[in-house]
Design a protein around this motif. Structure first.
Motif, short mmCIF file in Angstrom:
data_model
loop_
_atom_site.label_atom_id
_atom_site.label_comp_id
_atom_site.label_asym_id
_atom_site.label_seq_id
_atom_site.Cartn_x
_atom_site.Cartn_y
_atom_site.Cartn_z
N VAL A 1 0.85 -1.19 0.00
CA VAL A 1 0.00 0.00 0.00
C VAL A 1 0.89 1.24 0.00
N ASP A 2 0.64 2.15 -0.96
CA ASP A 2 1.40 3.38 -1.07
C ASP A 2 0.89 4.36 -0.01
N MET B 1 -3.26 3.73 -2.04
CA MET B 1 -3.52 2.83 -3.17
C MET B 1 -2.85 1.48 -2.95
N TYR C 1 -1.20 -1.88 -4.42
CA TYR C 1 -0.46 -2.31 -5.60
C TYR C 1 -0.20 -3.81 -5.52
N LYS D 1 -1.85 -1.16 -10.13
CA LYS D 1 -2.54 -0.49 -9.03
C LYS D 1 -4.00 -0.92 -9.07
N PRO E 1 -7.46 0.38 -7.92
CA PRO E 1 -8.39 1.36 -7.37
C PRO E 1 -9.59 0.67 -6.74
N ARG F 1 -2.33 -1.53 -15.04
CA ARG F 1 -0.89 -1.76 -15.04
C ARG F 1 -0.17 -0.43 -15.14
N VAL F 2 0.89 -0.29 -14.32
CA VAL F 2 1.73 0.90 -14.37
C VAL F 2 3.16 0.46 -14.69
N ALA G 1 5.89 5.76 -8.20
CA ALA G 1 4.82 4.76 -8.03
C ALA G 1 4.73 3.78 -9.19
#
Length: 283
Positions: A47-48, A53, A55, A64, A66, A73-74, A115
């Motif tokens: 968790v960021d 958020m 992940y 990530k 939501p 995807r990041v 992130a």
């Protein structure tokens, strides 16, 4: 409680499964094929603290999640392992590249400060494959599956070797950097010298994953998917509840809030593992 022989067999299976999930070699940055961007084979959760958020680090990159939305995807398609959150937008990981090139198959220690949008190699590229990472007390602790050794670094570039042993996971005491708990081939064990040596905890359960979210408080899951709690630094343990399936990843945001990933979904517990609800179905 399962036998020590079962624990050794479990560790052997984990090593073989990890070797099988290695991706073809490439540089950090990997591929971006949409057909590969599927959230599956989750290796890590975090968790960021910047925005809360969630992940998921997977065989096909970092996603990530939501609340109530679809996984996004990041960054690049790459096999993200050893995933750990350092601070707001700041993550460390290891793993394997996502598309074939002439680069080495192990990413070593990689870092993102946005992130997950971009990653850079910090050290041990081509050499180390960290299956477990922790960043506490301004020190990075890692378990390299290639050398089967715990390594530590104060600058993320030069590394000090510690114990060489087979393990599945480890956790660092939030209050004391010299104290670690690890699940070894001989069961759960404690180190009081920063991971140089370990002493078995014979009365502890045979855990697959272990987390240390607060001073004195540990949580973990065993081969039967039972969640355990210790409030005395690992000396004694009590059963909390039952996970919905075999966890492939496990994280404790705090002593109450847990996330685990099974083959079918990522699950959330608000009560220290006594009950779970589905947070994100997996394809």
């Amino acid at each position: 409680m399962r036998s020590r022989l079962y624990q050794k067999l479990l560790l052997a299976v984990a090593v073989l499964a990890t070797a099988a999930c290695g991706a073809p070699p490439t540089a950090v940055g990997g591929g971006t094929s949409p057909s590969e961007a599927t959230l599956a084979h989750v290796h890590g959760l975090g968790v960021d603290p910047a925005d809360g958020m969630l992940y998921a680090a997977s065989h096909y990159g970092l996603f990530k999640l939501p609340p109530g939305g679809a996984p996004e995807r990041v960054g690049p398609v790459q096999d993200v392992m050893g995933f750990t959150v350092v601070g707001p937008g700041h993550f460390l990981a290891s793993g394997h590249p996502g598309t074939p090139t002439n680069a080495a198959p192990h990413l070593g220690l990689i870092e993102t400060t946005d992130a997950g949008q971009t990653w850079r190699n910090l050290s041990l590229g081509g050499a180390a494959d960290f299956h477990a990472l922790e960043a506490k007390h301004d020190v990075v602790f890692g378990y390299d599956s290639q050398s089967r050794q715990i390594l530590t670094s104060a600058d993320k570039r030069s590394w000090e070797p510690r114990a060489r042993l087979a393990l599945r996971d480890f956790a660092v005491d939030p209050a004391r950097p010299e104290v670690l708990i690890a699940n070894t081939a001989d069961g759960l064990a404690r180190s009081t010298d920063g991971g140089a040596t370990f002493t078995p905890l014979p009365d502890a359960p045979d855990l697959v994953f272990v987390e240390w979210p607060a001073a004195g408080t540990l949580l973990g899951s065993d081969p039967n998917n039972t969640i355990y709690l210790s409030t005395d630094g690992g000396d004694t343990w009590t059963r909390q509840g039952q996970a919905p399936g075999p966890p492939g990843a496990f994280t404790a945001v705090n002593p109450s809030e847990l996330y685990i990933a099974t083959e079918s979904a990522i699950h959330y517990s608000p009560d220290g593992g006594r009950s779970f609800t589905v947070r994100q179905p997996l394809s």
